[in-house]
Design a protein around this motif. Structure first.
Motif, PDB file in Angstrom:
ATOM      1  N   GLY A 171       0.817  -1.223   0.000  1.00 59.16           N
ATOM      2  CA  GLY A 171       0.000   0.000   0.000  1.00 59.16           C
ATOM      3  C   GLY A 171       0.845   1.266   0.000  1.00 59.16           C
ATOM      4  O   GLY A 171       1.956   1.295   0.517  1.00 59.16           O
ATOM      5  N   LYS A 172       0.345   2.315  -0.574  1.00 55.49           N
ATOM      6  CA  LYS A 172       1.013   3.603  -0.602  1.00 55.49           C
ATOM      7  C   LYS A 172      -0.056   4.702  -0.561  1.00 55.49           C
ATOM      8  O   LYS A 172      -0.981   4.690  -1.389  1.00 55.49           O
ATOM      9  N   PRO A 173      -0.014   5.520   0.385  1.00 54.18           N
ATOM     10  CA  PRO A 173       1.006   5.643   1.443  1.00 54.18           C
ATOM     11  C   PRO A 173       0.974   4.461   2.418  1.00 54.18           C
ATOM     12  O   PRO A 173       0.009   3.714   2.455  1.00 54.18           O
ATOM     13  N   ALA A 174       1.997   4.341   3.219  1.00 47.68           N
ATOM     14  CA  ALA A 174       2.172   3.208   4.122  1.00 47.68           C
ATOM     15  C   ALA A 174       1.065   3.104   5.149  1.00 47.68           C
ATOM     16  O   ALA A 174       0.780   2.014   5.670  1.00 47.68           O
ATOM     17  N   LEU A 175       0.426   4.219   5.415  1.00 48.64           N
ATOM     18  CA  LEU A 175      -0.615   4.197   6.452  1.00 48.64           C
ATOM     19  C   LEU A 175      -1.792   3.305   6.078  1.00 48.64           C
ATOM     20  O   LEU A 175      -2.481   2.784   6.958  1.00 48.64           O
ATOM     21  N   ILE A 176      -2.035   3.118   4.793  1.00 52.32           N
ATOM     22  CA  ILE A 176      -3.202   2.295   4.412  1.00 52.32           C
ATOM     23  C   ILE A 176      -2.900   0.795   4.506  1.00 52.32           C
ATOM     24  O   ILE A 176      -3.785  -0.050   4.354  1.00 52.32           O
ATOM     25  N   GLY A 177      -1.614   0.420   4.736  1.00 48.37           N
ATOM     26  CA  GLY A 177      -1.251  -0.982   4.904  1.00 48.37           C
ATOM     27  C   GLY A 177      -1.136  -1.743   3.578  1.00 48.37           C
ATOM     28  O   GLY A 177      -1.215  -1.147   2.496  1.00 48.37           O
ATOM     29  N   ASN A 178      -0.943  -3.020   3.737  1.00 50.17           N
ATOM     30  CA  ASN A 178      -0.798  -3.901   2.564  1.00 50.17           C
ATOM     31  C   ASN A 178      -2.066  -4.739   2.357  1.00 50.17           C
ATOM     32  O   ASN A 178      -2.838  -4.961   3.295  1.00 50.17           O
ATOM     33  N   ARG A 179      -2.186  -5.247   1.129  1.00 48.81           N
ATOM     34  CA  ARG A 179      -3.376  -6.048   0.782  1.00 48.81           C
ATOM     35  C   ARG A 179      -2.943  -7.461   0.373  1.00 48.81           C
ATOM     36  O   ARG A 179      -1.978  -7.645  -0.361  1.00 48.81           O
ATOM     37  N   LYS A 180      -3.719  -8.444   0.856  1.00 47.37           N
ATOM     38  CA  LYS A 180      -3.442  -9.841   0.520  1.00 47.37           C
ATOM     39  C   LYS A 180      -4.697 -10.459  -0.108  1.00 47.37           C
ATOM     40  O   LYS A 180      -5.776 -10.377   0.463  1.00 47.37           O
ATOM     41  N   ASP A 181      -4.487 -11.062  -1.280  1.00 48.89           N
ATOM     42  CA  ASP A 181      -5.582 -11.761  -1.959  1.00 48.89           C
ATOM     43  C   ASP A 181      -5.235 -13.246  -2.097  1.00 48.89           C
ATOM     44  O   ASP A 181      -4.080 -13.601  -2.395  1.00 48.89           O
ATOM     45  N   PHE A 182      -6.216 -14.081  -1.905  1.00 47.39           N
ATOM     46  CA  PHE A 182      -6.023 -15.548  -2.080  1.00 47.39           C
ATOM     47  C   PHE A 182      -7.274 -16.112  -2.738  1.00 47.39           C
ATOM     48  O   PHE A 182      -8.391 -15.790  -2.350  1.00 47.39           O
ATOM     49  N   SER A 183      -7.050 -16.980  -3.762  1.00 52.69           N
ATOM     50  CA  SER A 183      -8.221 -17.580  -4.419  1.00 52.69           C
ATOM     51  C   SER A 183      -7.894 -18.977  -4.923  1.00 52.69           C
ATOM     52  O   SER A 183      -6.745 -19.270  -5.282  1.00 52.69           O
ATOM     53  N   VAL A 184      -8.898 -19.815  -4.927  1.00 49.68           N
ATOM     54  CA  VAL A 184      -8.825 -21.171  -5.505  1.00 49.68           C
ATOM     55  C   VAL A 184     -10.000 -21.300  -6.450  1.00 49.68           C
ATOM     56  O   VAL A 184     -11.150 -21.057  -6.056  1.00 49.68           O
ATOM     57  N   LYS A 185      -9.737 -21.698  -7.697  1.00 53.78           N
ATOM     58  CA  LYS A 185     -10.808 -21.750  -8.695  1.00 53.78           C
ATOM     59  C   LYS A 185     -10.698 -23.016  -9.527  1.00 53.78           C
ATOM     60  O   LYS A 185      -9.595 -23.428  -9.907  1.00 53.78           O
ATOM     61  N   GLN A 186     -11.831 -23.644  -9.807  1.00 55.38           N
ATOM     62  CA  GLN A 186     -11.896 -24.820 -10.667  1.00 55.38           C
ATOM     63  C   GLN A 186     -12.832 -24.531 -11.835  1.00 55.38           C
ATOM     64  O   GLN A 186     -14.000 -24.212 -11.644  1.00 55.38           O
ATOM     65  N   SER A 187     -12.299 -24.686 -13.054  1.00 54.68           N
ATOM     66  CA  SER A 187     -13.117 -24.528 -14.253  1.00 54.68           C
ATOM     67  C   SER A 187     -13.480 -25.902 -14.797  1.00 54.68           C
ATOM     68  O   SER A 187     -12.692 -26.853 -14.709  1.00 54.68           O
ATOM     69  N   PHE A 188     -14.649 -26.029 -15.373  1.00 54.33           N
ATOM     70  CA  PHE A 188     -15.051 -27.327 -15.918  1.00 54.33           C
ATOM     71  C   PHE A 188     -16.102 -27.128 -17.006  1.00 54.33           C
ATOM     72  O   PHE A 188     -16.830 -26.138 -17.030  1.00 54.33           O
ATOM     73  N   ASP A 189     -16.107 -28.113 -17.915  1.00 53.89           N
ATOM     74  CA  ASP A 189     -17.110 -28.112 -18.977  1.00 53.89           C
ATOM     75  C   ASP A 189     -18.458 -28.528 -18.389  1.00 53.89           C
ATOM     76  O   ASP A 189     -18.557 -28.930 -17.228  1.00 53.89           O
ATOM     77  N   PHE A 190     -19.466 -28.491 -19.243  1.00 57.56           N
ATOM     78  CA  PHE A 190     -20.773 -28.960 -18.810  1.00 57.56           C
ATOM     79  C   PHE A 190     -20.616 -30.417 -18.356  1.00 57.56           C
ATOM     80  O   PHE A 190     -19.990 -31.227 -19.059  1.00 57.56           O
ATOM     81  N   HIS A 242     -22.589 -30.801 -26.734  1.00 62.10           N
ATOM     82  CA  HIS A 242     -22.406 -30.509 -25.309  1.00 62.10           C
ATOM     83  C   HIS A 242     -21.286 -29.496 -25.093  1.00 62.10           C
ATOM     84  O   HIS A 242     -21.330 -28.728 -24.121  1.00 62.10           O
ATOM     85  N   GLU A 243     -20.283 -29.492 -25.974  1.00 63.20           N
ATOM     86  CA  GLU A 243     -19.188 -28.529 -25.823  1.00 63.20           C
ATOM     87  C   GLU A 243     -19.632 -27.106 -26.153  1.00 63.20           C
ATOM     88  O   GLU A 243     -18.921 -26.149 -25.844  1.00 63.20           O
ATOM     89  N   ARG A 244     -20.797 -26.974 -26.781  1.00 65.61           N
ATOM     90  CA  ARG A 244     -21.331 -25.635 -27.057  1.00 65.61           C
ATOM     91  C   ARG A 244     -22.081 -25.064 -25.846  1.00 65.61           C
ATOM     92  O   ARG A 244     -22.470 -23.900 -25.849  1.00 65.61           O
ATOM     93  N   MET A 245     -22.235 -25.908 -24.847  1.00 62.26           N
ATOM     94  CA  MET A 245     -22.857 -25.421 -23.606  1.00 62.26           C
ATOM     95  C   MET A 245     -21.857 -24.527 -22.872  1.00 62.26           C
ATOM     96  O   MET A 245     -20.634 -24.653 -23.030  1.00 62.26           O
ATOM     97  N   PRO A 246     -22.329 -23.616 -22.023  1.00 61.58           N
ATOM     98  CA  PRO A 246     -21.413 -22.726 -21.289  1.00 61.58           C
ATOM     99  C   PRO A 246     -20.467 -23.508 -20.377  1.00 61.58           C
ATOM    100  O   PRO A 246     -20.855 -24.505 -19.765  1.00 61.58           O
ATOM    101  N   LYS A 247     -19.224 -23.060 -20.321  1.00 63.44           N
ATOM    102  CA  LYS A 247     -18.267 -23.623 -19.372  1.00 63.44           C
ATOM    103  C   LYS A 247     -18.459 -22.916 -18.027  1.00 63.44           C
ATOM    104  O   LYS A 247     -18.753 -21.725 -17.969  1.00 63.44           O
ATOM    105  N   LEU A 248     -18.266 -23.671 -16.971  1.00 67.68           N
ATOM    106  CA  LEU A 248     -18.521 -23.152 -15.635  1.00 67.68           C
ATOM    107  C   LEU A 248     -17.232 -23.083 -14.836  1.00 67.68           C
ATOM    108  O   LEU A 248     -16.251 -23.764 -15.128  1.00 67.68           O
TER     109      LEU A 248
END
Length: 421
Positions: free
Chosen positions: A86-105, A283-289
């Motif tokens: 973060g800048k300025p330092a007073l606002i601190g730092n930011r941490k992001d974490f994510s886990v994602k799984q993509s799959f066909d229909f 089936h492959e023309r169906m939306p991927k999730l």
């Protein structure tokens, strides 16, 4: 004993006892056929185990089956971590974490699994067809070897007779009892038969070399055959082919071949695969999730929860269904063509085998009833016929013998081809 020569002995004759042309008793023929079947099975079994082309194809098929099962599961999950200063330092730092799984229909994976299973079945059918072709090559090589063994035996007997005559007329010429023309005729007859014998031996060696090549360069080993001494085995003949396959009507035999033939089944599998691929393309023309977990941390605050996503199927799979349907039509056309060609091939083979059976049977009857070789020799020794007449009559008879052997070889090869279906 040389192994190749041992093969010559063990596979001595396909043609009802070689050069005698005499009918054997039923019990003896049954015994000989049983032993002959053991010889053929032993050679074919060794070739199946040792043939390098078949081994290479087996490895290729195994790799292909693994490949068919590859890439049909979901993609790997994605894990993401972000650390932002973060800048300025007073606002601190930011941490992001994510886990994602993509799959066909979801049903897509089930269809892909079905396609892979059918592709593996098709791969095994290709291997089976190649193995059948190899067995046919081996059997026909054995038949050719038996033919040349029989031909060699006949020519060896003729050579002995021709040499005896040549020596006899040479001595008679020295005594003034025969003229130079008769002496030369006898000598020419001997030289000619000797050359034929040498050619038959060379052809026989070539067939043995072919069998060795089919066996991966390894000499055929016949020591594993059970029962009987080497002498008894050496007296055996190969299969005395009969009309069992011709006993049924063509349509009955053809229907059985259709059920068993791996290449027709392979074509059928290709159609089923294409049908599944049409379904898959839809089936492959169906939306991927996609679905996952996400968190965000800043000074004094934390956000966390789930994330979901969906693709909009606009361009990626364009024309895939159209392509799959076109392939399916092509496979169905190929099936129709394959069945027409298969029917025509088998119809021709059946008719040819039937004709060859009659030709071989007619020759065998003539060979037995018209054998005048002993009478001719007696007539020559008694001076009732000339040497030229004797040679001409002998050649006429043995031309028919050679034709008989050719007909038996052609018939046996044709039967072996029928058995391959």
């Amino acid at each position: 004993m040389n192994k190749n020569f041992k093969i010559f002995i063990l596979i001595f004759s396909l043609f009802n006892g070689g050069v005698t042309f005499a009918d054997n008793s039923n019990s003896k023929e049954t015994f000989q056929n049983q032993k002959s079947e053991e010889i053929v099975k032993s050679i074919v079994s060794q070739i199946e185990q040792n043939n390098p082309s078949l081994k290479a194809l087996r490895s290729q098929i195994d790799a292909e089956k693994i490949e068919n099962k590859t890439g049909i599961t979901m993609t790997d999950p994605e894990v993401e971590f972000n650390y932002l200063w973060g800048k300025p330092a007073l606002i601190g730092n930011r941490k992001d974490f994510s886990v994602k799984q993509s799959f066909d229909f979801p049903t897509t994976y089930f269809i892909k699994g079905n396609i892979a299973d059918k592709q593996n079945i098709a791969a095994e059918l290709k291997y089976k067809a190649s193995k059948i072709d190899l067995v046919l090559q081996a059997k026909q090589a054995i038949i050719d070897l038996s033919y040349y063994n029989s031909l060699y035996s006949i020519l060896k007997s003729r050579e002995d007779d021709a040499k005896t005559l040549a020596d006899l007329y040479s001595k008679s010429f020295e005594k003034g009892e025969a003229n130079i023309i008769e002496k030369n005729k006898a000598e020419l007859n001997y030289v000619n038969i000797k050359a034929l014998l040498a050619n038959a031996e060379a052809d026989r060696e070539a067939v043995v070399s072919k069998l060795t090549t089919l066996n991966g360069g390894v000499d055929i080993n016949l020591n594993s055959i059970d029962g009987g001494s080497e002498k008894e085995i050496g007296d055996l003949q190969l299969l005395d082919y009969n009309d069992n396959l011709l006993g049924n009507s063509f349509e009955e035999w053809y229907d059985g071949c259709v059920e068993r033939n791996p290449m027709l089944e392979y074509v059928k599998q290709q159609i089923e695969i294409s049908e599944k691929e049409v379904k898959l393309s839809k089936h492959e023309r169906m939306p991927k999730l996609s679905a996952g977990y996400m968190s965000e941390s800043v000074v004094g605050e934390t956000f966390q929860g789930i994330s979901v996503g969906v693709s909009i199927p606009l361009w990626e799979n364009k024309n895939k269904t159209k392509l799959a349907k076109a392939k399916l039509i092509a496979q169905k056309d190929n099936e129709v063509n394959s069945k027409v060609e298969f029917y025509s091939q088998l119809k021709t083979l059946y008719s040819k085998t039937k004709s060859l059976s009659k030709i071989a049977a007619d020759y065998k009857t003539s060979i037995v009833s018209l054998d005048n070789t002993i009478l001719l020799r007696k007539a020559l020794d008694a001076g009732k016929i000339s040497l030229l007449e004797y040679i001409q009559e002998q050649n006429l008879y043995y031309d028919m013998v050679n034709s008989y052997l050719d007909s038996q070889k052609n018939y046996a090869n044709s039967v072996a081809e029928m058995e391959s279906f």
